[in-house]
Design an enzyme around this catalytic site. Structure first.
Site, PDB file in Angstrom:
ATOM      1  CG  ASP A  13      -2.064   0.982   1.109  1.00  0.00           C
ATOM      2  OD1 ASP A  13      -2.442   1.321  -0.027  1.00  0.00           O
ATOM      3  OD2 ASP A  13      -2.578   1.417   2.157  1.00  0.00           O
ATOM      4  CG  ASN A  15       1.915   1.637  -5.299  1.00  0.00           C
ATOM      5  OD1 ASN A  15       2.866   1.449  -4.553  1.00  0.00           O
ATOM      6  ND2 ASN A  15       1.415   0.692  -6.072  1.00  0.00           N
ATOM      7  N   GLY A  16      -0.111   5.519  -4.401  1.00  0.00           N
ATOM      8  CA  GLY A  16      -0.744   6.785  -4.796  1.00  0.00           C
ATOM      9  C   GLY A  16      -0.205   7.947  -3.982  1.00  0.00           C
ATOM     10  CG  ASP A  60     -13.965  -3.611  -1.900  1.00  0.00           C
ATOM     11  OD1 ASP A  60     -15.043  -3.839  -2.488  1.00  0.00           O
ATOM     12  OD2 ASP A  60     -13.726  -4.015  -0.755  1.00  0.00           O
ATOM     13  CG  ASN A  61      -7.887  -1.822  -5.127  1.00  0.00           C
ATOM     14  OD1 ASN A  61      -6.945  -2.591  -4.943  1.00  0.00           O
ATOM     15  ND2 ASN A  61      -8.219  -0.894  -4.226  1.00  0.00           N
ATOM     16  CD1 TRP A  62     -13.082  -5.264  -9.234  1.00  0.00           C
ATOM     17  CD2 TRP A  62     -12.288  -4.403 -11.146  1.00  0.00           C
ATOM     18  NE1 TRP A  62     -12.453  -6.281  -9.933  1.00  0.00           N
ATOM     19  CE2 TRP A  62     -11.960  -5.780 -11.110  1.00  0.00           C
ATOM     20  CE3 TRP A  62     -11.892  -3.651 -12.262  1.00  0.00           C
ATOM     21  CZ2 TRP A  62     -11.253  -6.422 -12.133  1.00  0.00           C
ATOM     22  CZ3 TRP A  62     -11.188  -4.298 -13.285  1.00  0.00           C
ATOM     23  CH2 TRP A  62     -10.875  -5.657 -13.213  1.00  0.00           C
ATOM     24  NE  ARG A  64      -7.747   2.129  -5.374  1.00  0.00           N
ATOM     25  CZ  ARG A  64      -6.561   2.207  -4.823  1.00  0.00           C
ATOM     26  NH1 ARG A  64      -5.536   2.619  -5.547  1.00  0.00           N
ATOM     27  NH2 ARG A  64      -6.379   1.877  -3.566  1.00  0.00           N
ATOM     28  CB  SER A 188      -7.758  -3.616   2.903  1.00  0.00           C
ATOM     29  OG  SER A 188      -7.475  -2.421   3.603  1.00  0.00           O
TER      30      SER A 188
HETATM   31  C1  IPE Z   1      -5.465  -2.674  -0.195  1.00  0.00           C
HETATM   32  O1  IPE Z   1      -5.166  -1.328  -0.254  1.00  0.00           O
HETATM   33  C2  IPE Z   1      -5.368  -3.299  -1.570  1.00  0.00           C
HETATM   34  C3  IPE Z   1      -4.019  -3.361  -2.139  1.00  0.00           C
HETATM   35  C4  IPE Z   1      -2.926  -2.946  -1.577  1.00  0.00           C
HETATM   36  C5  IPE Z   1      -3.936  -3.981  -3.425  1.00  0.00           C
HETATM   37  P1  IPE Z   1      -6.288  -0.201  -0.391  1.00  0.00           P
HETATM   38  O2  IPE Z   1      -5.582   1.077  -0.536  1.00  0.00           O
HETATM   39  O3  IPE Z   1      -7.238  -0.575  -1.480  1.00  0.00           O
HETATM   40  O4  IPE Z   1      -7.046  -0.333   1.007  1.00  0.00           O
HETATM   41  P2  IPE Z   1      -7.907   0.736   1.822  1.00  0.00           P
HETATM   42  O5  IPE Z   1      -8.959   1.242   0.876  1.00  0.00           O
HETATM   43  O6  IPE Z   1      -6.992   1.816   2.256  1.00  0.00           O
HETATM   44  O7  IPE Z   1      -8.451  -0.030   2.974  1.00  0.00           O
HETATM   45  C1  IPE Z   2      -1.715   0.203  -3.376  1.00  0.00           C
HETATM   46  O1  IPE Z   2      -1.434   1.558  -3.349  1.00  0.00           O
HETATM   47  C2  IPE Z   2      -1.842  -0.334  -4.777  1.00  0.00           C
HETATM   48  C3  IPE Z   2      -3.209  -0.640  -5.207  1.00  0.00           C
HETATM   49  C4  IPE Z   2      -4.254  -0.651  -4.421  1.00  0.00           C
HETATM   50  C5  IPE Z   2      -3.419  -0.967  -6.612  1.00  0.00           C
HETATM   51  P1  IPE Z   2      -2.608   2.639  -3.337  1.00  0.00           P
HETATM   52  O2  IPE Z   2      -2.984   2.939  -4.757  1.00  0.00           O
HETATM   53  O3  IPE Z   2      -3.738   2.179  -2.490  1.00  0.00           O
HETATM   54  O4  IPE Z   2      -1.894   3.869  -2.703  1.00  0.00           O
HETATM   55  P2  IPE Z   2      -2.500   4.864  -1.624  1.00  0.00           P
HETATM   56  O5  IPE Z   2      -2.904   4.026  -0.455  1.00  0.00           O
HETATM   57  O6  IPE Z   2      -3.662   5.549  -2.256  1.00  0.00           O
HETATM   58  O7  IPE Z   2      -1.377   5.782  -1.306  1.00  0.00           O
HETATM   59 MG    MG Z   3      -4.119   2.406  -0.502  1.00  0.00          MG
END
Ligand code: IPE
Ligand code: IPE
Ligand code: MG
Length: 236
Positions: A13, A15-16, A60-62, A64, A188
């Site tokens: 977690d 990256n963003g 749940d990342n879908w 985004r 998560s």
């Molecule tokens: C969990 O991280 C999923 C991955 C790292 C792939 P998220 O960023 O999606 O989790 P939440 O939304 O902060 O709980």
């Molecule tokens: C985890 O990093 C990677 C994925 C969920 C694909 P994030 O994209 O959740 O990064 P933050 O948590 O928003 O910094």
């Molecule tokens: Mg994250």
């Protein structure tokens, strides 16, 4: 736990936030995150890890923005295509765990290719979790058992059913050490059953900054923990 079953799972977690903090779009963080995956996967077998499960994309990342989802899917496809030769050379067997029915066909094709290209490797199993939801896996396991009319479901059966639910080729193994980067302290929807007695390690380091040394120091800290599994510490 023995070395032969040592299972580490990582919620990759941050990256963003890593990218935004540098004035770049979130997608940049995902690109740099892929490099961290490479570093960690290369180091893991030498650190005694026998199974490594990486959370790459949750169900749940879908939710985004489409642009980010598309970029992540493209990066995953590229990773699977480009890395399978090196994985193979390093004795790493790759399995992708999660749902496959919602993935772009080219990602599914890349998964099939990488899994068959590395199938005979035995030094370490890398499980990449894509479109993964632990609750979905548990629901599927319950549904399968109900359909089969099984009334006497044992623990080992649950691990087996969980494996089947996520296209694994064996039972879903218990996690010894769960690491989450990025500062959040939650699971998560990752490996809920498998983490029943996992040791948890949370680090504020954002995933693109995570190194082989960070992994080694997490393992060192883990080695000093006392796991009791509900019983009492042995005297002496
Ligand atoms: C969990 O991280 C999923 C991955 C790292 C792939 P998220 O960023 O999606 O989790 P939440 O939304 O902060 O709980
Ligand atoms: C985890 O990093 C990677 C994925 C969920 C694909 P994030 O994209 O959740 O990064 P933050 O948590 O928003 O910094
Ligand atoms: Mg994250």
């Amino acid at each position: 736990m023995t070395q032969s079953t040592f299972h580490v799972a990582i919620i990759m977690d941050g990256n963003g936030r890593w990218a935004l903090a540098r004035g770049r779009p979130r997608e940049w963080g995902h690109r740099r995150g892929a490099e961290a995956v490479r570093r960690v996967v290369e180091a893991a077998p030498g650190l005694g890890i026998r199974t490594l499960t990486l959370y790459a994309f949750s169900s749940d990342n879908w939710l985004r923005p489409a642009r980010e989802v598309t970029l992540v899917m493209r990066l995953l496809q590229r990773y699977l295509r480009r890395e399978c030769e090196e994985l193979s050379e390093n004795g790493v067997r790759l399995r992708v765990v999660g749902r496959r029915d919602r993935l772009p066909p080219e990602v599914v094709a890349a998964i099939d290719h990488a899994e068959s290209a590395t199938a005979s490797r035995a030094r370490m199993t890398l499980r990449l979790a894509i479109d993964y939801s632990s609750r979905y896996a548990l629901l599927e396991a319950v549904r399968t058992a109900a359909r089969a009319g099984t009334s006497d479901v044992q623990r080992a059966d649950v691990a087996e059913l969980l494996g089947q639910a996520v296209h694994s080729d064996g039972p879903s193994p218990d996690v010894d050490l769960m690491i989450r980067t990025g500062g959040e302290q939650r699971l998560s929807d990752f490996l809920l059953w498998e983490c029943a007695y996992a040791e948890l390690h949370f680090t504020p380091t954002m995933w693109p900054d995570f190194t082989a040394e960070d992994l080694a120091s997490a393992l060192q800290e883990f080695a000093g923990r006392e796991r009791r599994f509900g019983t009492v510490a042995l005297a002496g």
